[in-house]
Write a protein that holds these residues in place. Structure first.
Motif, PDB file in Angstrom:
ATOM      1  N   MET A   1       0.844  -1.168   0.000  1.00  0.00           N
ATOM      2  CA  MET A   1       0.000   0.000   0.000  1.00  0.00           C
ATOM      3  C   MET A   1       0.894   1.238   0.000  1.00  0.00           C
ATOM      4  N   PHE A   2       0.620   2.139  -0.900  1.00  0.00           N
ATOM      5  CA  PHE A   2       1.398   3.365  -1.053  1.00  0.00           C
ATOM      6  C   PHE A   2       0.562   4.543  -0.571  1.00  0.00           C
ATOM      7  N   LYS A   3       1.154   5.396   0.284  1.00  0.00           N
ATOM      8  CA  LYS A   3       0.439   6.554   0.820  1.00  0.00           C
ATOM      9  C   LYS A   3       1.340   7.786   0.778  1.00  0.00           C
ATOM     10  N   ILE A   4       0.700   8.944   0.611  1.00  0.00           N
ATOM     11  CA  ILE A   4       1.387  10.223   0.726  1.00  0.00           C
ATOM     12  C   ILE A   4       0.563  11.096   1.658  1.00  0.00           C
ATOM     13  N   PRO A 121      13.967 -16.637  -4.929  1.00  0.00           N
ATOM     14  CA  PRO A 121      12.839 -16.391  -5.831  1.00  0.00           C
ATOM     15  C   PRO A 121      11.482 -16.811  -5.274  1.00  0.00           C
ATOM     16  N   ASN A 122      11.473 -17.709  -4.316  1.00  0.00           N
ATOM     17  CA  ASN A 122      10.194 -18.189  -3.779  1.00  0.00           C
ATOM     18  C   ASN A 122       9.735 -17.440  -2.538  1.00  0.00           C
ATOM     19  N   ASP A 123      10.595 -16.589  -1.995  1.00  0.00           N
ATOM     20  CA  ASP A 123      10.224 -15.808  -0.815  1.00  0.00           C
ATOM     21  C   ASP A 123       9.342 -14.638  -1.238  1.00  0.00           C
ATOM     22  N   GLU A 124       8.438 -14.278  -0.384  1.00  0.00           N
ATOM     23  CA  GLU A 124       7.544 -13.150  -0.652  1.00  0.00           C
ATOM     24  C   GLU A 124       7.525 -12.200   0.551  1.00  0.00           C
ATOM     25  N   PRO A 125       8.631 -11.494   0.773  1.00  0.00           N
ATOM     26  CA  PRO A 125       8.675 -10.583   1.917  1.00  0.00           C
ATOM     27  C   PRO A 125       7.843  -9.320   1.671  1.00  0.00           C
ATOM     28  N   THR A 126       7.544  -8.649   2.735  1.00  0.00           N
ATOM     29  CA  THR A 126       6.899  -7.342   2.657  1.00  0.00           C
ATOM     30  C   THR A 126       7.996  -6.289   2.739  1.00  0.00           C
ATOM     31  N   VAL A 127       7.916  -5.296   1.861  1.00  0.00           N
ATOM     32  CA  VAL A 127       8.858  -4.183   1.890  1.00  0.00           C
ATOM     33  C   VAL A 127       8.222  -3.065   2.710  1.00  0.00           C
ATOM     34  N   HIS A 128       8.970  -2.529   3.668  1.00  0.00           N
ATOM     35  CA  HIS A 128       8.522  -1.420   4.508  1.00  0.00           C
ATOM     36  C   HIS A 128       9.435  -0.240   4.198  1.00  0.00           C
ATOM     37  N   PHE A 129       8.844   0.870   3.756  1.00  0.00           N
ATOM     38  CA  PHE A 129       9.653   2.017   3.334  1.00  0.00           C
ATOM     39  C   PHE A 129       8.944   3.309   3.709  1.00  0.00           C
ATOM     40  N   ASN A 130       9.677   4.236   4.318  1.00  0.00           N
ATOM     41  CA  ASN A 130       9.156   5.555   4.691  1.00  0.00           C
ATOM     42  C   ASN A 130      10.166   6.614   4.297  1.00  0.00           C
ATOM     43  N   TYR A 146       5.387   3.109   1.978  1.00  0.00           N
ATOM     44  CA  TYR A 146       5.008   1.922   1.218  1.00  0.00           C
ATOM     45  C   TYR A 146       5.139   0.712   2.122  1.00  0.00           C
ATOM     46  N   LYS A 147       4.129  -0.130   2.058  1.00  0.00           N
ATOM     47  CA  LYS A 147       4.158  -1.418   2.731  1.00  0.00           C
ATOM     48  C   LYS A 147       3.456  -2.384   1.803  1.00  0.00           C
ATOM     49  N   GLY A 148       4.232  -3.289   1.245  1.00  0.00           N
ATOM     50  CA  GLY A 148       3.643  -4.224   0.305  1.00  0.00           C
ATOM     51  C   GLY A 148       4.684  -5.142  -0.304  1.00  0.00           C
ATOM     52  N   SER A 149       4.299  -5.733  -1.416  1.00  0.00           N
ATOM     53  CA  SER A 149       5.140  -6.727  -2.068  1.00  0.00           C
ATOM     54  C   SER A 149       6.355  -6.110  -2.738  1.00  0.00           C
ATOM     55  N   VAL A 150       7.329  -6.940  -2.986  1.00  0.00           N
ATOM     56  CA  VAL A 150       8.533  -6.519  -3.699  1.00  0.00           C
ATOM     57  C   VAL A 150       8.151  -6.059  -5.101  1.00  0.00           C
ATOM     58  N   ASP A 151       7.318  -6.831  -5.773  1.00  0.00           N
ATOM     59  CA  ASP A 151       6.914  -6.488  -7.142  1.00  0.00           C
ATOM     60  C   ASP A 151       6.144  -5.175  -7.205  1.00  0.00           C
ATOM     61  N   GLY A 152       5.362  -4.887  -6.203  1.00  0.00           N
ATOM     62  CA  GLY A 152       4.558  -3.673  -6.207  1.00  0.00           C
ATOM     63  C   GLY A 152       5.323  -2.413  -5.851  1.00  0.00           C
ATOM     64  N   PHE A 153       6.527  -2.566  -5.291  1.00  0.00           N
ATOM     65  CA  PHE A 153       7.271  -1.400  -4.821  1.00  0.00           C
ATOM     66  C   PHE A 153       7.553  -0.404  -5.943  1.00  0.00           C
ATOM     67  N   LYS A 159       4.004   5.577 -10.587  1.00  0.00           N
ATOM     68  CA  LYS A 159       2.782   6.372 -10.745  1.00  0.00           C
ATOM     69  C   LYS A 159       2.923   7.775 -10.143  1.00  0.00           C
ATOM     70  N   LEU A 160       3.936   7.987  -9.351  1.00  0.00           N
ATOM     71  CA  LEU A 160       4.134   9.261  -8.668  1.00  0.00           C
ATOM     72  C   LEU A 160       4.789  10.269  -9.606  1.00  0.00           C
ATOM     73  N   ASP A 161       4.142  11.396  -9.811  1.00  0.00           N
ATOM     74  CA  ASP A 161       4.695  12.464 -10.636  1.00  0.00           C
ATOM     75  C   ASP A 161       5.375  13.471  -9.712  1.00  0.00           C
ATOM     76  N   VAL A 162       6.696  13.499  -9.758  1.00  0.00           N
ATOM     77  CA  VAL A 162       7.479  14.380  -8.889  1.00  0.00           C
ATOM     78  C   VAL A 162       7.072  15.838  -9.080  1.00  0.00           C
ATOM     79  N   ASN A 163       6.736  16.207 -10.305  1.00  0.00           N
ATOM     80  CA  ASN A 163       6.363  17.589 -10.601  1.00  0.00           C
ATOM     81  C   ASN A 163       5.036  17.993  -9.964  1.00  0.00           C
TER      82      ASN A 163
END
Length: 169
Positions: A1-4, A121-130, A146-153, A159-163
């Motif tokens: 899940m991605f939040k701002i 390759p078979n592990d599915e950890p959650t990525v925690h990022f602030n 962000y808190k979610g899958s490696v693939d979703g990171f 999708k984030l537009d820095v501008n």
């Protein structure tokens, strides 16, 4: 899940804390990317870093070379790291002083996550990022999490537009 969301925390608020000595504050003021401790996570410990902090810090220094300066916001010899017993990936709380560094920082974190996943390759950890991003002209800060899958990171941040990060103000 991605939040701002907006936050009142800025690097300045950390620099004003009495728990950090002048040497630490001086080192951090010249940094492009600052790894921050978390406060109040564990009873009896006032501040601590996420489990992957040291590995990420060393990886970052080796990877970015002279492109950017990264610093650990802690007094020398007072570093405390949380110990968690899972394969989740806990990136340390980070602060950057400009949204210009956002794509660079996201790529750095993505590369670290990719390296960490090699041979698993078979592990599915959650990525925690602030991440705290400051707009010094406006005196405001955004907190991206962000808190979610490696693939979703990386997909979440594409999708984030820095501008447009500061447009809603």
């Amino acid at each position: 899940m991605f939040k701002i969301h907006e936050t009142t925390n800025t690097l300045k608020s950390y620099l004003e804390m009495d728990v950090f000595n002048e040497d630490t504050k001086k080192r951090v003021k010249g940094a492009d990317i600052v790894l921050l401790p978390n406060f109040g996570i564990k009873e009896g410990v006032d501040r601590t870093f996420q489990p992957d902090t040291v590995a990420f810090y060393k990886y970052s220094i080796a990877t970015i070379g002279n492109e950017a300066k990264i610093e650990l916001f802690e007094n020398k010899g007072e570093e405390k790291i949380l110990a968690l017993h899972s394969f989740d990936i806990w990136i340390p709380l980070m602060s950057i002083g400009s949204s210009i560094l956002l794509p660079f920082t996201i790529n750095l974190v993505s590369s670290y996550v990719y390296e960490k996943m090699k041979g698993r390759p078979n592990d599915e950890p959650t990525v925690h990022f602030n991440l705290m991003v400051e707009n010094k002209e406006k005196g405001k800060s955004k907190h991206l999490s962000y808190k979610g899958s490696v693939d979703g990171f990386k997909e979440s941040f594409k999708k984030l537009d820095v501008n447009k990060l500061w447009e809603d103000e």
